[in-house]
Scaffold this active site. Structure first.
Site, PDB file in Angstrom:
ATOM      1  N   ASN A  10       0.810  -1.220   0.000  1.00 59.03           N
ATOM      2  CA  ASN A  10       0.000   0.000   0.000  1.00 59.03           C
ATOM      3  C   ASN A  10       0.841   1.267   0.000  1.00 59.03           C
ATOM      4  O   ASN A  10       0.577   2.208  -0.744  1.00 59.03           O
ATOM      5  CB  ASN A  10      -0.937  -0.003   1.210  1.00 59.03           C
ATOM      6  N   CYS A 126       4.601   7.143  10.915  1.00 61.51           N
ATOM      7  CA  CYS A 126       3.446   7.997  10.621  1.00 61.51           C
ATOM      8  C   CYS A 126       3.114   8.879  11.821  1.00 61.51           C
ATOM      9  O   CYS A 126       2.856  10.078  11.675  1.00 61.51           O
ATOM     10  CB  CYS A 126       2.244   7.153  10.214  1.00 61.51           C
ATOM     11  N   PRO A 160       0.296  -5.669   7.133  1.00 63.43           N
ATOM     12  CA  PRO A 160       1.233  -6.582   7.800  1.00 63.43           C
ATOM     13  C   PRO A 160       2.534  -5.907   8.224  1.00 63.43           C
ATOM     14  O   PRO A 160       3.065  -6.188   9.292  1.00 63.43           O
ATOM     15  CB  PRO A 160       1.489  -7.657   6.730  1.00 63.43           C
ATOM     16  N   ASN A 282      -2.554   8.037   8.068  1.00 61.17           N
ATOM     17  CA  ASN A 282      -1.276   7.598   8.613  1.00 61.17           C
ATOM     18  C   ASN A 282      -0.308   7.189   7.501  1.00 61.17           C
ATOM     19  O   ASN A 282       0.893   7.458   7.576  1.00 61.17           O
ATOM     20  CB  ASN A 282      -1.481   6.437   9.579  1.00 61.17           C
TER      21      ASN A 282
END
Length: 304
Positions: A10, A126, A160, A282
């Site tokens: 991501n 983040c 993950p 985040n």
């Protein structure tokens, strides 16, 4: 300058899209993963970005590798240590989005220009990118004896890699609160919020300071928030900074080792939804900070 992204999850995919949609100061030259069937590599191929599923070895073997200036690492702390060692002989600048913290911590509006010559810069976490600017904003007005941050993120935005790095998150963020934010002592807490529908990232920053000009502190925090919002448009203060005088016997006073004034700042981070949902602020603040760092490197490059 040309950049490669290691990590096709991501964060890596969102960063790739930001590079493609960016100002053209830094361009996407490759996306690297380890799963040939990953969605991120498939998307990169659809966008005509060169790919490899052979990890860092595949990057080094890629046509055009010598022309790549910057390598973003959006893998994991353990993987970054191996990637950094493999890339060290090749003279690339590494921007580390993991908590590995091999190089200096960088939070763009606070200390980026101090580390433009570093071979490997670390984007902290983040929570660090969201809260350390606030700690720094307070500490440039008055000494911060103790700073504690709580980063609450949607459980669905924690993949993950994030879950595997929880311990590194708390340690890395706490250290950066001290080293970059300027607090004498720092503490970090992360909360994975399972609420449905998912909530936006929320951050709370508490600083213990001596008596000071609260208007100056509030102005400094607002100015810093505007600096972050310049590259993370969804970054905002939820209300004016709050101030409370602590009783002499308050446990927080002993914890801080000094100071009696508690400064509390409440933040919200909404993602730009370039690839990830808007609730994943985040992840968005990490990729936005990494891109900001790369663009600053490019802007100062002699070639430009």
């Amino acid at each position: 300058m040309k950049a490669a992204v290691i990590g096709s999850g991501n964060i890596g995919t969102d960063l790739l899209i930001k590079l493609i949609r960016g100002r053209g100061v830094v361009t996407a030259a490759a996306m690297i993963g380890i799963d040939p069937d990953s969605e991120g590599l498939a998307r990169a191929r659809r966008l005509s970005v060169p790919t490899s599923a052979d990890g860092v070895k595949g990057l080094i073997a890629l046509d055009g590798f010598d022309d790549i200036d910057i390598v973003f690492d959006a893998t994991s702390a353990a993987a970054h240590r191996a990637n950094a060692a493999a890339l060290a002989p090749h003279g690339k600048t590494l921007i580390d989005l993991t908590p590995a913290a091999i190089g200096p911590y960088v939070v763009p509006p606070v200390n980026l220009d101090e580390h433009l010559d570093a071979a490997n810069v670390n984007m902290v976490t983040c929570g660090g990118q969201a809260t350390i600017p606030v700690v720094a904003a307070v500490s440039r007005v008055t000494p911060v004896h103790y700073a504690e941050i709580v980063a609450s993120i949607a459980s669905r935005s924690a993949g993950p890699g994030t879950r595997a790095n929880i311990d590194e998150f708390t340690v890395t963020t706490a250290r950066a609160i001290e080293q970059v934010g300027g607090a004498t002592r720092g503490k970090a807490i992360i909360v994975l919020n399972p609420a449905e529908p998912p909530l936006l990232m929320r951050d709370t920053v508490h600083c213990i300071v001596d008596d000071c000009d609260t208007d100056r502190v509030a102005d400094s925090v607002r100015e810093m928030a505007a600096s972050v919002a310049a590259y993370v448009p969804g970054y905002r203060l939820k209300q004016r900074p709050q101030f409370r005088t602590l009783a002499a016997d308050d446990p927080l006073v002993g914890l801080a080792g000094g100071g009696r004034l508690l400064v509390s700042v409440y933040l919200e981070v909404e993602g730009a939804a370039h690839h990830l949902p808007a609730y994943a602020g985040n992840l968005d603040i990490m990729t936005a900070a990494a891109l900001r760092t790369a663009e600053r490197l490019a802007e100062r490059s002699p070639a430009r």
